[in-house]
Design a protein around this motif. Sequence first.
Motif, PDB file in Angstrom:
ATOM      1  N   UNK A 220       5.313   9.878   4.829  1.00 56.92           N
ATOM      2  CA  UNK A 220       4.383   9.231   3.908  1.00 56.92           C
ATOM      3  C   UNK A 220       2.974   9.202   4.514  1.00 56.92           C
ATOM      4  N   UNK A 221       2.868   8.886   5.802  1.00 52.57           N
ATOM      5  CA  UNK A 221       1.564   8.858   6.469  1.00 52.57           C
ATOM      6  C   UNK A 221       0.929  10.245   6.473  1.00 52.57           C
ATOM      7  N   UNK A 222       1.723  11.283   6.713  1.00 51.74           N
ATOM      8  CA  UNK A 222       1.192  12.653   6.697  1.00 51.74           C
ATOM      9  C   UNK A 222       0.673  13.017   5.313  1.00 51.74           C
ATOM     10  N   UNK A 223       1.399  12.634   4.272  1.00 51.31           N
ATOM     11  CA  UNK A 223       0.956  12.905   2.907  1.00 51.31           C
ATOM     12  C   UNK A 223      -0.328  12.145   2.597  1.00 51.31           C
ATOM     13  N   UNK A 224      -0.428  10.918   3.073  1.00 49.30           N
ATOM     14  CA  UNK A 224      -1.637  10.128   2.849  1.00 49.30           C
ATOM     15  C   UNK A 224      -2.847  10.787   3.512  1.00 49.30           C
TER      16      UNK A 224
ATOM     17  N   UNK B 283      -6.362  12.563   1.861  1.00 45.18           N
ATOM     18  CA  UNK B 283      -7.612  11.858   2.130  1.00 45.18           C
ATOM     19  C   UNK B 283      -7.510  10.354   2.191  1.00 45.18           C
ATOM     20  N   UNK B 284      -6.313   9.800   2.294  1.00 41.68           N
ATOM     21  CA  UNK B 284      -6.145   8.361   2.408  1.00 41.68           C
ATOM     22  C   UNK B 284      -6.021   7.988   3.882  1.00 41.68           C
ATOM     23  N   UNK B 285      -6.373   6.763   4.206  1.00 39.09           N
ATOM     24  CA  UNK B 285      -6.201   6.291   5.562  1.00 39.09           C
ATOM     25  C   UNK B 285      -7.480   6.362   6.370  1.00 39.09           C
TER      26      UNK B 285
ATOM     27  N   UNK C 185       0.829  -1.209   0.000  1.00 40.26           N
ATOM     28  CA  UNK C 185       0.000   0.000   0.000  1.00 40.26           C
ATOM     29  C   UNK C 185       0.862   1.257   0.000  1.00 40.26           C
ATOM     30  N   UNK C 186       1.933   1.253   0.774  1.00 41.28           N
ATOM     31  CA  UNK C 186       2.817   2.419   0.845  1.00 41.28           C
ATOM     32  C   UNK C 186       3.480   2.678  -0.508  1.00 41.28           C
ATOM     33  N   UNK C 187       3.948   1.626  -1.156  1.00 42.51           N
ATOM     34  CA  UNK C 187       4.596   1.798  -2.451  1.00 42.51           C
ATOM     35  C   UNK C 187       3.589   2.228  -3.515  1.00 42.51           C
ATOM     36  N   UNK C 188       2.389   1.653  -3.473  1.00 42.73           N
ATOM     37  CA  UNK C 188       1.365   2.047  -4.444  1.00 42.73           C
ATOM     38  C   UNK C 188       1.020   3.517  -4.282  1.00 42.73           C
ATOM     39  N   UNK C 189       0.905   3.985  -3.044  1.00 46.40           N
ATOM     40  CA  UNK C 189       0.592   5.392  -2.810  1.00 46.40           C
ATOM     41  C   UNK C 189       1.765   6.288  -3.206  1.00 46.40           C
TER      42      UNK C 189
END
Length: 85
Positions: free
Chosen positions: A37-41, A45-47, A13-17
Motif C-alpha cells: 500500500x505504501x509503495x502504491x501511495x 504521489x501520496x505521502x 488514511x490507508x483505507x481512504x486511499x
Amino acid sequence: MPTRRNDQFPWDAAMAFGLGAMRLSPAEFWATTPRELAAAMRALGYGAHRPPGRGELDEMMRRHPDGGLAKTEGDDLGRASDHRD
C-alpha cells in the motif's frame, strides 16, 4: 475522541486511499500488505516527499531561468507592475 499515538497505523488514511483512490474491493484492500500500500501511495504521489537537493535545484534553475523579469519602482518581487496610470 482518543488521540492517536505516533506508533499507531493510520488506518483511516490507508483505507481512504486503498478503497477510495485505488478503488480496491474490501477483500483486495485487506489482502494488501502495508508495504504494498505504501509503495502504491508513493507511486501515485501520496505521502512524504523530500525536497530537491542542492544539485537538483541548481540543475532546475539552469534549465528554467527566471527570464530576467524587470523590476519596477514599488515592486519588491521583480515582477512587472500591473497598475495603470
